[in-house]
Enzyme design. Structure first.
Site, PDB file in Angstrom:
ATOM      1  N   ARG A 241     -12.977  -6.650  -3.072  1.00 18.03           N
ATOM      2  CA  ARG A 241     -11.803  -5.913  -2.606  1.00 18.03           C
ATOM      3  C   ARG A 241     -10.942  -6.871  -1.794  1.00 18.03           C
ATOM      4  NH1 ARG A 241     -12.797  -2.810  -5.969  1.00 18.03           N
ATOM      5  NH2 ARG A 241     -13.126  -0.552  -5.842  1.00 18.03           N
ATOM      6  N   GLU A 270      -2.675  -4.902  -2.720  1.00 16.45           N
ATOM      7  CA  GLU A 270      -2.368  -4.788  -4.139  1.00 16.45           C
ATOM      8  C   GLU A 270      -1.708  -3.450  -4.476  1.00 16.45           C
ATOM      9  OE1 GLU A 270      -6.448  -5.609  -5.482  1.00 16.45           O
ATOM     10  OE2 GLU A 270      -6.341  -3.748  -6.596  1.00 16.45           O
ATOM     11  N   HIS A 288      -6.741  -7.375 -10.945  1.00 17.30           N
ATOM     12  CA  HIS A 288      -7.864  -6.444 -10.736  1.00 17.30           C
ATOM     13  C   HIS A 288      -8.440  -5.976 -12.076  1.00 17.30           C
ATOM     14  CE1 HIS A 288      -9.636  -3.502  -7.552  1.00 17.30           C
ATOM     15  NE2 HIS A 288     -10.536  -3.831  -8.476  1.00 17.30           N
TER      16      HIS A 288
HETATM   17  C1  GLV Z   1     -13.474  -2.036  -9.459  1.00 15.11           C
HETATM   18  O1  GLV Z   1     -12.935  -2.691  -8.631  1.00 15.11           O
HETATM   19  C2  GLV Z   1     -14.476  -1.058  -9.172  1.00 15.11           C
HETATM   20  O2  GLV Z   1     -14.742  -0.785  -7.995  1.00 15.11           O
HETATM   21  O3  GLV Z   1     -15.040  -0.501 -10.136  1.00 15.11           O
END
Ligand code: GLV
Length: 323
Positions: A241, A270, A288
């Protein structure tokens, strides 16, 4: 008949499972993140029994106010769940679920894609070649670094961190250091890994890869002071994250070569990215997408749907977050 709201178009497999159960499934037809107001509007007075949501949906007390008392479960199609106020949900008797396990390998693969790409300067080389700059093999052209035999520091030894360690040791003969709130001696034996403090990990690693969840205690875990501990020749990888790294501090460290490079799939604010990062050649950014393969996103959709079905059938969902 139970009613389910899905906040955005997701892989069909999960939607089909819910429809096959005879549930009424409403999918937000627009392929964009709903604002909080739009989400509240979509949920209010609709008597949904389950919400199928994504990491881009912030599910807080205000949004929960719009659910109505019949709402039983909020199923996040993500392993991370920092977008949901789990404590508030528990107070209201709403179950919250996530999708662990099915994306572990894919995220580990993406972590290695980033690590290999930054070390072998793949994006720089691609730009260079497309720009017509390749006029012939050259002994000093775009020299990068090997992964093999280097030290990888893994911050957070959950499922994904462990899988990254597996690939590092079995695939690249890297030495693994790890830092976590818990020590895992079995893992140490299996991979020859060494448990160290965060500071020692940062000082000794050639590559540092972040795999902790976002919690109050992990926000800015990697700040300016911590980045200064890293070797000038080292690389920082983040597929967990964004807010775990102080992004402004990282941009400064990369610009002044405090560390050699960074490869990031997640960002502090983001989808916004600190503009200075995007001006640097020693940075790779992906939007991401660490779990974004056809296979894995389909499995995530199925797992989120399975959690909903279990909750609506009065079972404890397999991936329920509150005990
Ligand atoms: C992606 O970032 C997730 O948490 O699945």
């Amino acid at each position: 008949m139970p009613k389910i709201y899905i906040t955005r178009i997701v892989p069909e497999a999960g939607i089909k499972m819910l429809k096959d159960k005879g549930y009424e499934v409403v999918v937000n037809p627009e392929d964009k993140v709903l604002t909080k107001e739009e989400l509240i509007m979509a949920l209010k007075n609709q008597n949904y029994n389950a919400l199928f949501c994504l990491l881009t949906d912030k599910i807080d007390a205000e949004v929960m106010d719009s659910f109505g008392p019949q709402l039983k479960v909020v199923a996040n199609m993500a392993v991370g769940f920092d977008n949901i106020d789990v404590i508030e949900a528990k107070k209201r008797g709403i179950m919250v679920t996530n999708t662990p396990g099915v994306l572990t390998n894919t995220v580990a693969e993406h972590t290695f894609s980033l690590m290999l790409s930054i070390a072998h300067r793949i994006t720089e080389a691609d730009k260079f070649t497309r720009a017509g700059n390749y006029i012939g093999w050259a002994p000093m052209l775009l020299l990068g670094n090997d992964l093999s035999s280097k030290t990888l520091g893994i911050v957070g030894l959950g499922r994904i961190g462990s899988r990254v360690a597996h690939h590092a040791v079995k695939g690249f003969e890297m030495k693994v250091l790890y830092y976590d709130v818990n020590r895992n001696e079995e893992f140490e034996k299996e991979f020859g890994a060494v448990y160290v403090s965060l500071d020692d990990l940062l000082k000794e690693s050639d590559f540092v890869s972040i795999h902790v969840p976002l919690l109050p205690a992990t926000r800015h875990l990697i700040n300016a002071e911590k980045i200064k501990l890293m070797k000038p020749a080292s690389y920082l990888i983040n597929t967990s994250r964004g807010p775990i790294i102080d992004e402004a501090a990282l941009a400064m460290a990369l610009a002044d070569k405090t560390i050699k490079g960074a490869a990031l799939d997640v960002f502090e604010f983001e989808p916004k990215i600190t503009p200075e990062l995007l001006l640097l050649d020693n940075v790779i950014v992906t939007p991401h997408i660490a779990s974004a393969t056809e296979e894995t996103r389909s499995k995530m959709s199925v797992l989120a749907a399975t959690n909903i079905i279990e909750a609506l059938e009065d079972k404890i969902p397999s991936n329920m977050l509150q005990n």
